[in-house]
Design a protein around this motif. Structure first.
Motif, PDB file in Angstrom:
ATOM      1  N   GLU B 145       0.811  -1.233   0.000  1.00 43.56           N
ATOM      2  CA  GLU B 145       0.000   0.000   0.000  1.00 43.56           C
ATOM      3  C   GLU B 145       0.844   1.283   0.000  1.00 43.56           C
ATOM      4  OE1 GLU B 145      -2.444  -0.881   3.389  1.00 43.56           O
ATOM      5  OE2 GLU B 145      -3.972  -1.851   2.166  1.00 43.56           O
ATOM      6  N   GLY B 146       2.009   1.191  -0.649  1.00 44.23           N
ATOM      7  CA  GLY B 146       2.856   2.375  -0.779  1.00 44.23           C
ATOM      8  C   GLY B 146       3.768   2.637   0.411  1.00 44.23           C
ATOM      9  N   ASP B 147       3.809   1.703   1.340  1.00 43.17           N
ATOM     10  CA  ASP B 147       4.610   1.882   2.559  1.00 43.17           C
ATOM     11  C   ASP B 147       6.077   1.475   2.317  1.00 43.17           C
ATOM     12  OD1 ASP B 147       5.206   2.413   5.199  1.00 43.17           O
ATOM     13  OD2 ASP B 147       4.571   0.425   5.904  1.00 43.17           O
ATOM     14  N   HIS B 148       6.743   2.199   1.416  1.00 39.49           N
ATOM     15  CA  HIS B 148       8.144   1.941   1.069  1.00 39.49           C
ATOM     16  C   HIS B 148       8.680   3.199   0.382  1.00 39.49           C
ATOM     17  CE1 HIS B 148       6.631   1.147  -3.065  1.00 39.49           C
ATOM     18  NE2 HIS B 148       5.599   0.612  -2.414  1.00 39.49           N
ATOM     19  N   HIS B 149       9.968   3.244   0.135  1.00 39.77           N
ATOM     20  CA  HIS B 149      10.600   4.495  -0.308  1.00 39.77           C
ATOM     21  C   HIS B 149      11.097   4.472  -1.758  1.00 39.77           C
ATOM     22  CE1 HIS B 149      10.917   5.430   4.050  1.00 39.77           C
ATOM     23  NE2 HIS B 149      10.970   6.673   3.645  1.00 39.77           N
ATOM     24  N   VAL B 150      10.976   5.613  -2.404  1.00 42.51           N
ATOM     25  CA  VAL B 150      11.701   5.854  -3.650  1.00 42.51           C
ATOM     26  C   VAL B 150      12.722   6.956  -3.353  1.00 42.51           C
ATOM     27  CG1 VAL B 150      10.121   7.643  -4.546  1.00 42.51           C
ATOM     28  CG2 VAL B 150      11.480   6.242  -6.136  1.00 42.51           C
ATOM     29  N   PHE B 151      13.867   6.879  -4.023  1.00 41.72           N
ATOM     30  CA  PHE B 151      14.942   7.844  -3.789  1.00 41.72           C
ATOM     31  C   PHE B 151      14.996   8.851  -4.934  1.00 41.72           C
ATOM     32  CE2 PHE B 151      16.083   3.751  -1.886  1.00 41.72           C
ATOM     33  CZ  PHE B 151      16.202   4.137  -0.561  1.00 41.72           C
ATOM     34  N   ILE B 152      15.534  10.017  -4.636  1.00 39.34           N
ATOM     35  CA  ILE B 152      15.693  11.027  -5.692  1.00 39.34           C
ATOM     36  C   ILE B 152      17.002  11.779  -5.477  1.00 39.34           C
ATOM     37  CG2 ILE B 152      14.329  12.807  -4.502  1.00 39.34           C
ATOM     38  CD1 ILE B 152      13.146  13.493  -7.348  1.00 39.34           C
ATOM     39  N   SER B 153      17.713  12.008  -6.577  1.00 37.16           N
ATOM     40  CA  SER B 153      19.016  12.676  -6.547  1.00 37.16           C
ATOM     41  C   SER B 153      19.070  13.678  -7.698  1.00 37.16           C
ATOM     42  CB  SER B 153      20.156  11.670  -6.767  1.00 37.16           C
ATOM     43  OG  SER B 153      20.057  10.548  -5.923  1.00 37.16           O
ATOM     44  N   ALA B 154      19.496  14.898  -7.424  1.00 32.68           N
ATOM     45  CA  ALA B 154      19.645  15.889  -8.503  1.00 32.68           C
ATOM     46  C   ALA B 154      20.440  17.083  -8.001  1.00 32.68           C
ATOM     47  CB  ALA B 154      18.282  16.350  -9.006  1.00 32.68           C
ATOM     48  N   ASN B 155      21.109  17.753  -8.939  1.00 29.53           N
ATOM     49  CA  ASN B 155      21.828  18.967  -8.570  1.00 29.53           C
ATOM     50  C   ASN B 155      20.906  20.184  -8.579  1.00 29.53           C
ATOM     51  OD1 ASN B 155      24.187  17.483  -8.389  1.00 29.53           O
ATOM     52  ND2 ASN B 155      24.788  17.907 -10.507  1.00 29.53           N
ATOM     53  N   ASP B 156      19.886  20.154  -9.436  1.00 31.62           N
ATOM     54  CA  ASP B 156      18.984  21.290  -9.585  1.00 31.62           C
ATOM     55  C   ASP B 156      17.768  21.105  -8.672  1.00 31.62           C
ATOM     56  OD1 ASP B 156      18.244  23.526 -12.108  1.00 31.62           O
ATOM     57  OD2 ASP B 156      16.652  22.842 -10.751  1.00 31.62           O
ATOM     58  N   VAL B 157      17.656  21.982  -7.695  1.00 32.22           N
ATOM     59  CA  VAL B 157      16.631  21.832  -6.659  1.00 32.22           C
ATOM     60  C   VAL B 157      15.216  21.985  -7.220  1.00 32.22           C
ATOM     61  CG1 VAL B 157      15.754  22.828  -4.501  1.00 32.22           C
ATOM     62  CG2 VAL B 157      18.219  22.529  -4.821  1.00 32.22           C
ATOM     63  N   ASP B 158      15.035  22.921  -8.160  1.00 31.17           N
ATOM     64  CA  ASP B 158      13.706  23.118  -8.747  1.00 31.17           C
ATOM     65  C   ASP B 158      13.295  21.919  -9.601  1.00 31.17           C
ATOM     66  OD1 ASP B 158      13.479  25.573  -7.554  1.00 31.17           O
ATOM     67  OD2 ASP B 158      14.251  26.683  -9.295  1.00 31.17           O
ATOM     68  N   ALA B 159      14.240  21.416 -10.367  1.00 31.89           N
ATOM     69  CA  ALA B 159      13.960  20.234 -11.194  1.00 31.89           C
ATOM     70  C   ALA B 159      13.556  19.073 -10.300  1.00 31.89           C
ATOM     71  CB  ALA B 159      15.195  19.869 -12.020  1.00 31.89           C
ATOM     72  N   LYS B 160      14.276  18.920  -9.195  1.00 31.92           N
ATOM     73  CA  LYS B 160      13.973  17.838  -8.257  1.00 31.92           C
ATOM     74  C   LYS B 160      12.552  17.983  -7.709  1.00 31.92           C
ATOM     75  CE  LYS B 160      17.318  16.715  -5.261  1.00 31.92           C
ATOM     76  NZ  LYS B 160      18.083  16.856  -3.987  1.00 31.92           N
ATOM     77  N   ALA B 161      12.191  19.203  -7.360  1.00 34.49           N
ATOM     78  CA  ALA B 161      10.848  19.447  -6.809  1.00 34.49           C
ATOM     79  C   ALA B 161       9.766  19.116  -7.836  1.00 34.49           C
ATOM     80  CB  ALA B 161      10.736  20.901  -6.360  1.00 34.49           C
ATOM     81  N   GLN B 162      10.014  19.451  -9.096  1.00 35.57           N
ATOM     82  CA  GLN B 162       9.029  19.142 -10.150  1.00 35.57           C
ATOM     83  C   GLN B 162       8.849  17.640 -10.315  1.00 35.57           C
ATOM     84  OE1 GLN B 162       8.558  21.042 -14.061  1.00 35.57           O
ATOM     85  NE2 GLN B 162      10.116  22.503 -13.422  1.00 35.57           N
ATOM     86  N   VAL B 163       9.960  16.913 -10.267  1.00 32.31           N
ATOM     87  CA  VAL B 163       9.878  15.455 -10.436  1.00 32.31           C
ATOM     88  C   VAL B 163       9.222  14.824  -9.207  1.00 32.31           C
ATOM     89  CG1 VAL B 163      11.205  13.336 -10.779  1.00 32.31           C
ATOM     90  CG2 VAL B 163      11.835  15.420 -12.026  1.00 32.31           C
TER      91      VAL B 163
END
Lengths: 212, 212
Positions: B145-163
Motif C-alpha cells: 500500500e505504498g509503505d516503502h521508499h523511492v529515492f531522488i538525486s539531482a543537482n537542480d533543486v527546482d527540477a527535483k521538486a518538479q519530479v
C-alpha cells in the motif's frame, strides 16, 4: 561458547561486549593491545589477544577488522587457526583513499567475503551484519523495535543456521537469507547507498525493511 | 504536459502508458518503431517517434533506455533537443556481459547519472525510480500500500521538486531526497542487492522502506 573477535575498532568492541554479555567466553584480537586497555577496564570479561591467539581461542571467529586490511589480518590470524571454523565476516571493502564518501575496493563481479573464502578454503565464511552500524548489529531492537532486516550469505548451510541462531540471540527478528556467499556482492555494494542515507539523515541508527 | 520517454522496453512502456493515463501528451522514442506497433494498439494515446523527435516533443524527458546504451541513445536524441529540460534518468548501468546476475559498468567513484550530466551540461538530470521494477515505478501502491521508499538525486533543486510532484501523482507517498546527483552512486549500486533480493524472493514486486 568460545568466541574470537578480530579487530579493535567500534565494531569489534560492540561485538565483543555483547557476546560477553550473552555469556560467551570472548577474546578480542588486535595488533596493538595497548589501544584496548582503556576499553577493557569497563569490559573485563573480554580477554585481549593477538590475532593468532584470538583465532585459536574462538570456536567461532568474527572478522571485524577494517575491510581494506582484512585479508592481511586474517593471514596473521593464521589459516590453520581458522580451519574448520565459522568466520562471521561483518567487514566492508570500503575505500576511503579519496575521503568520504568511500568507494569500494571490489564491486559487482566479486566481494570481500568471497575473496576471504577463496583465501581460506577450509573456513566457513558467513557474511552478515555488514549493512548496519555497530550498535544495531548487537542491539537491533533499538531501531523501530526490530522491524527491519539483516541479510545473511554463506555457502555452508549449517554454518549459516548457527549464525542465524546467534543473530536471534542478539535480538534480530527479521533475518533475510540471500543465498550463497556470492550474494555478499549485493550487501557490500549496498554500503554505497548506506553512506548516502547516513549523509542525508545524519545518523547511523537506520536500516532497511524489505517490503512486498 | 508534453512528455518524452526514450526507450522501447518494459520501463519505457510502463512510464508512457501511466503518463498518458494521467493526462499528459506523451511520445515514446525508439530506433525501431515497428517493435512498438503491437503495444501501441492498446496504448493509442501515446505517439511513437525517433529519439530526436521524442526529445524535441518533451518538456520533460525520461531516459528509460538500457543503461549500457543510454549515452549513445541520448546523443541520438540530441543535445540541443534536451537543453534546458529536465531529464529523468531511471536507467541503471547494468552489465549483463557475463549473464545474470549483472555487475555494474560504473561503481562507487562515478554513476551513470553523473556521466549523463557531464555529457549534457545544459540538461537537468534527476535520478529516480531506478531502484524498483517498472510496475512499481508507476503504481507504487501495489506494494505494501505504498509503505516503502523511492529515492531522488539531482543537482537542480527546482527540477527535483518538479519530479517529486510527478512521483506523487504516480502514487508515491515516501520520497527520500538523498541530495545531489552524486548520491545516484548509492541507488545505482543498490541494484546489486536488488537482483539478489529478486533472486531470493522470485518476484520483482518488492522494495525497501527506510526504518529509523
Amino acid at each position: 561458547m568460545r568466541m574470537g573477535v578480530l579487530g579493535s575498532g567500534m565494531v569489534a568492541q560492540a561485538l565483543s561486549a555483547r557476546l560477553a554479555e550473552l555469556g560467551h567466553d570472548v577474546m578480542i584480537g588486535t595488533r596493538d593491545a595497548e589501544k584496548l586497555k582503556g576499553w577493557q577496564s569497563s569490559n573485563q570479561r573480554v580477554n585481549i589477544g593477538s590475532f593468532a591467539e584470538t583465532a585459536t581461542h574462538g570456536e567461532m571467529v568474527f572478522n571485524a577488522t577494517n575491510g581494506a586490511a582484512s585479508l592481511q589480518a586474517l593471514t596473521l590470524a593464521g589459516e590453520a587457526n581458522l580451519s574448520g571454523k565459522i568466520l562471521v565476516d561483518v567487514s566492508n571493502p570500503l575505500d576511503f583513499s579519496n575521503g568520504f564518501p568511500p568507494s569500494l575496493t571490489v564491486c559487482g563481479t566479486d566481494s570481500l567475503a568471497e575473496q576471504i573464502q577463496r583465501a581460506f578454503p577450509f573456513t566457513k565464511v558467513v557474511k552478515t551484519l555488514n549493512t548496519v552500524t555497530a550498535r544495531i548489529m548487537v542491539y537491533p531492537l533499538e531501531v523501530a523495535e526490530g522491524d527491519h532486516h539483516v541479510f545473511i550469505s554463506a555457502n555452508d548451510v549449517d554454518a549459516k543456521a548457527q549464525v542465524m541462531k546467534l543473530l536471534k540471540n542478539f535480538g534480530w527478528i527479521n533475518i533475510f537469507d540471500l543465498g550463497d556467499l556470492s550474494t555478499a556482492r549485493g550487501t557490500e555494494a549496498y554500503l554505497l547507498l548506506w553512506v548516502r542515507l547516513f549523509g542525508a539523515m545524519n545518523t547511523g541508527m537506520i536500516n532497511v525493511k524489505i517490503m512486498k
